[in-house]
Design an enzyme around this catalytic site. Structure first.
Site, PDB file in Angstrom:
ATOM      1  N   LYS A 179      48.236  62.758  76.414  1.00  0.00           N
ATOM      2  CA  LYS A 179      47.594  62.679  75.319  1.00  0.00           C
ATOM      3  C   LYS A 179      48.277  61.784  74.514  1.00  0.00           C
ATOM      4  O   LYS A 179      49.509  61.404  74.579  1.00  0.00           O
ATOM      5  CB  LYS A 179      47.919  63.917  74.508  1.00  0.00           C
ATOM      6  CG  LYS A 179      46.810  64.109  73.413  1.00  0.00           C
ATOM      7  CD  LYS A 179      45.261  64.644  74.159  1.00  0.00           C
ATOM      8  CE  LYS A 179      44.288  65.152  72.912  1.00  0.00           C
ATOM      9  NZ  LYS A 179      43.322  65.935  73.751  1.00  0.00           N
TER      10      LYS A 179
HETATM   11  P1  NAD Z   1      36.044  64.497  65.722  1.00  0.00           P
HETATM   12  O1  NAD Z   1      36.783  63.355  65.088  1.00  0.00           O
HETATM   13  O2  NAD Z   1      34.934  63.824  66.277  1.00  0.00           O
HETATM   14  O3  NAD Z   1      35.561  65.442  64.436  1.00  0.00           O
HETATM   15  C1  NAD Z   1      36.689  66.463  64.024  1.00  0.00           C
HETATM   16  C2  NAD Z   1      35.814  67.261  63.184  1.00  0.00           C
HETATM   17  O4  NAD Z   1      36.660  68.385  62.404  1.00  0.00           O
HETATM   18  C3  NAD Z   1      35.361  66.577  61.843  1.00  0.00           C
HETATM   19  O5  NAD Z   1      33.823  67.238  61.349  1.00  0.00           O
HETATM   20  C4  NAD Z   1      36.352  66.854  60.473  1.00  0.00           C
HETATM   21  O6  NAD Z   1      35.697  66.945  59.274  1.00  0.00           O
HETATM   22  C5  NAD Z   1      36.759  68.228  61.004  1.00  0.00           C
HETATM   23  N1  NAD Z   1      38.151  68.699  60.629  1.00  0.00           N
HETATM   24  C6  NAD Z   1      39.061  67.620  60.731  1.00  0.00           C
HETATM   25  N2  NAD Z   1      40.275  68.410  59.827  1.00  0.00           N
HETATM   26  C7  NAD Z   1      39.861  69.546  59.656  1.00  0.00           C
HETATM   27  C8  NAD Z   1      40.379  70.753  58.967  1.00  0.00           C
HETATM   28  N3  NAD Z   1      41.514  70.969  58.484  1.00  0.00           N
HETATM   29  N4  NAD Z   1      39.628  71.744  58.609  1.00  0.00           N
HETATM   30  C9  NAD Z   1      38.185  71.993  59.131  1.00  0.00           C
HETATM   31  N5  NAD Z   1      37.653  70.724  59.783  1.00  0.00           N
HETATM   32  C10 NAD Z   1      38.433  69.959  59.908  1.00  0.00           C
HETATM   33  O7  NAD Z   1      36.774  65.329  66.781  1.00  0.00           O
HETATM   34  P2  NAD Z   1      36.240  65.991  68.094  1.00  0.00           P
HETATM   35  O8  NAD Z   1      36.129  65.046  69.290  1.00  0.00           O
HETATM   36  O9  NAD Z   1      35.101  66.743  67.625  1.00  0.00           O
HETATM   37  O10 NAD Z   1      37.510  67.024  68.211  1.00  0.00           O
HETATM   38  C11 NAD Z   1      37.619  68.321  67.524  1.00  0.00           C
HETATM   39  C12 NAD Z   1      38.634  68.977  68.316  1.00  0.00           C
HETATM   40  O11 NAD Z   1      38.294  69.176  69.637  1.00  0.00           O
HETATM   41  C13 NAD Z   1      40.190  68.716  68.291  1.00  0.00           C
HETATM   42  O12 NAD Z   1      40.852  69.822  68.244  1.00  0.00           O
HETATM   43  C14 NAD Z   1      39.949  67.983  69.776  1.00  0.00           C
HETATM   44  O13 NAD Z   1      41.334  67.911  70.123  1.00  0.00           O
HETATM   45  C15 NAD Z   1      39.315  68.755  70.483  1.00  0.00           C
HETATM   46  N6  NAD Z   1      38.463  68.488  71.848  1.00  0.00           N
HETATM   47  C16 NAD Z   1      37.860  67.379  71.773  1.00  0.00           C
HETATM   48  C17 NAD Z   1      37.280  66.843  72.811  1.00  0.00           C
HETATM   49  C18 NAD Z   1      36.475  65.826  72.988  1.00  0.00           C
HETATM   50  O14 NAD Z   1      35.623  65.423  74.059  1.00  0.00           O
HETATM   51  N7  NAD Z   1      35.995  64.989  71.857  1.00  0.00           N
HETATM   52  C19 NAD Z   1      37.623  67.782  73.961  1.00  0.00           C
HETATM   53  C20 NAD Z   1      38.278  68.811  74.023  1.00  0.00           C
HETATM   54  C21 NAD Z   1      38.978  69.199  72.874  1.00  0.00           C
END
Ligand code: NAD
Length: 512
Positions: A179
């Site tokens: 990561k």
């Molecule tokens: P992203 O940047 O597309 O979206 C993040 C979202 O979370 C946004 O809507 C933001 O406003 C919200 N957010 C941020 N801080 C927040 C808070 N304190 N309280 C409430 N909402 C909050 O990110 P993503 O890719 O959707 O990732 C979201 C989560 O999923 C992360 O933990 C990431 O590690 C995990 N994840 C992502 C993927 C992927 O394929 N993108 C895969 C596995 C896990």
């Protein structure tokens, strides 16, 4: 003077590793394998410098300075994209900003009609801290996302990199865990500045990356556009550049990305929910769902569940929460958040048909399923205490604290842990990488049917391990993994990961 007794500092990493140690104890993990996995293989920490453009920074109306500029005439800047609005309220001045402009500037302050007073701030170089943590590669190349966020740290990236090692083992794909990212608030920088930052990041890491070495993907605040920049930087000048497209995943489908990758993490969450519902005899039509985070993961999960007839009754993001008891119109919300150039913060807040509520009320709502898909550590003991749902599906990485876990268990709320719930993204990343190596392009249906099998069969193994019912069916075989006693789902998932990882060390031995 009396000395304070030594107390081990608690950290996100130490908290997250509690599950690792619990599972390692339960299966009597080979001591040397435990040492190999306890800390990452490599921790790369470095700095990136960036030349910032000039900016216009708002001078608030109530600022004592503002009164001196009451008579300042308005300026007009005509060139098309001369001023790039940022989500934090600043404007970035592009080179052509002064072309055809009519500007009155006094002591570095100008007035923009309808927007107020702004101070011109000269661009200067800035330094950013960057990371790439490579946790383990015994099962295949390091693999894991790139996060741009103001609150990242070594401790957090170690945790997320280790999570990737467990996750790739749990869905049984031949990758390891990594990561990385940059400590930056991307909402305060222009598209061009973020492009330069991304290119610089990959430039510095080039020798440590590669389709068979370390493969980044999108994570919080990164997306297919950023992945394209990384691929370009890595392949630029390489004679065999077309053979290197697998260096990043999560690319746009037009440049080697996979069908289904964009929604894959959300789709994987929904496959988990379907399997849970099938097992419990629960009807998903009309099920009430809370979604935290409406980015890549949360919005895709919400969209797919909405399509299955579930009601998304509230959505919370970094800026606020919206609620509609009869269910939010998700296609309209997707449009409002992701296809609306006015919505610079990409927030759900202000969506016309769903009023805002407080963050604390969000968790207390009457619902069946909660999907935390924002950031980590959101479901602590207090939140777990007020949740009314039957199931928590962890879309985000590490959204539940150890205390939250204890409370959920005591209240008999089911949890599908992150390492399987959000593993759809990395699974389809593997399919993307395979398609790149083979120079193939699969249909979305083919991708999704493989993904469904991968998620549901491994979830079934984890459930058998948790219930201690060794079982073999045409699609899964849990006999090798059950440990002779019942355990929780998170520990069961870790047991599965550790058994699969340990096999490599036991069968291949250790290089000396
Ligand atoms: P992203 O940047 O597309 O979206 C993040 C979202 O979370 C946004 O809507 C933001 O406003 C919200 N957010 C941020 N801080 C927040 C808070 N304190 N309280 C409430 N909402 C909050 O990110 P993503 O890719 O959707 O990732 C979201 C989560 O999923 C992360 O933990 C990431 O590690 C995990 N994840 C992502 C993927 C992927 O394929 N993108 C895969 C596995 C896990």
């Amino acid at each position: 003077m009396r000395k304070e007794p030594f107390t081990k500092k608690s950290s996100v990493y130490a908290d997250a590793m509690q599950t690792f140690h619990r599972a390692a104890d339960l299966i009597a993990l080979t001591p040397r394998v435990r040492l190999e996995l306890e800390e990452p293989d490599f921790e790369h920490i470095f700095y990136l410098t960036l030349e910032l453009r000039d900016r216009l920074v708002p001078v608030p109306e109530d600022h004592p300075e503002a009164s001196r500029f009451l008579d300042l005439p308005a300026s007009s800047v005509k060139a098309g994209e001369a001023l790039e609005p940022l989500a934090n309220g600043d404007f970035v001045l592009h080179q052509q900003a002064l072309l055809n402009a009519d500007i009155t500037c006094r002591e570095g302050v100008i007035r923009i009609p309808g927007r107020g007073l702004f101070r011109m701030v000269r661009g200067k170089p800035r330094k950013f801290k960057a990371y790439r943590i490579q946790h383990n590669q015994v099962r295949g190349p390091y693999k894991g996302g790139i996060r741009y966020h103001k609150d990242v740290s070594l401790d957090l990236f170690k945790t997320l990199a280790a999570d990737m090692t467990w996750k790739t083992a749990i869905v049984d794909i031949p990758f390891g865990g990594a990561k990385g990212g940059v400590r930056i608030d991307p909402q305060a920088y222009s598209r061009e500045e973020l492009e330069h930052l991304t290119l610089r990041y990959m430039y510095k890491l080039k020798n440590l990356m590669g389709p068979f070495l370390d493969i980044p993907a999108p994570d919080v605040n990164t997306n297919p556009e950023i992945m394209a920049m990384m691929m370009r930087q890595y392949t630029d000048g390489e004679r065999l550049h077309h053979a290197l497209h697998g260096v990043v995943t999560g690319k746009d489908v037009r440049i080697g990305g996979s069908e289904g990758r964009f929604k894959a993490t959300g789709q994987g969450i929904v496959y988990c929910i379907e399997e849970w519902a099938r097992d419990k005899g629960f009807d998903l039509r009309g099920a009430r769902v809370l979604v935290q985070g409406f980015g890549n993961v949360g919005s895709a999960a919400a969209e797919i569940l909405h399509g299955l007839g579930a009601l998304i009754v509230a959505v919370n993001d970094a800026h606020g929460t919206i609620h509609a008891d009869e269910g939010i119109d998700i296609p309209a919300l997707l449009h409002y958040v992701h296809e609306n150039p006015e919505n610079l913060r990409k927030t759900v807040l202000g969506f016309p048909d769903a009023p805002g509520i407080s963050r604390s009320d969000f968790w207390k709502l009457d619902a069946d399923i909660a999907i935390p898909a924002g950031l980590g550590c959101e479901i602590d003991g207090n939140v777990a205490e007020v949740l009314k749902v039957k199931l928590v599906v962890e879309g985000a990485n590490g959204p539940t604290t150890p205390e939250g876990d204890r409370v959920l268990a005591a209240r008999q709320i089911d949890v599908i842990p992150d390492v399987i719930a959000n593993a759809g993204g990395v699974t389809v990343s593997y399919y993307e990488w395979l398609q790149n190596q083979r120079m193939e392009h699969w249909t979305e249906q083919e991708v999704n049917s493989r993904l469904e099998r991968a998620i549901k069969s491994n979830l079934a193994i984890i459930r058998d391990v948790a219930r201690d019912v060794p079982n073999k069916t045409p699609v899964h075989d849990s006999r090798r993994y059950c440990i002779g006693k019942r355990i929780d789902m998170r520990t069961a998932a870790m047991v599965l990961a550790l058994r699969r990882i340990e096999a490599h060390y036991l069968l291949e031995g250790f290089s000396q």
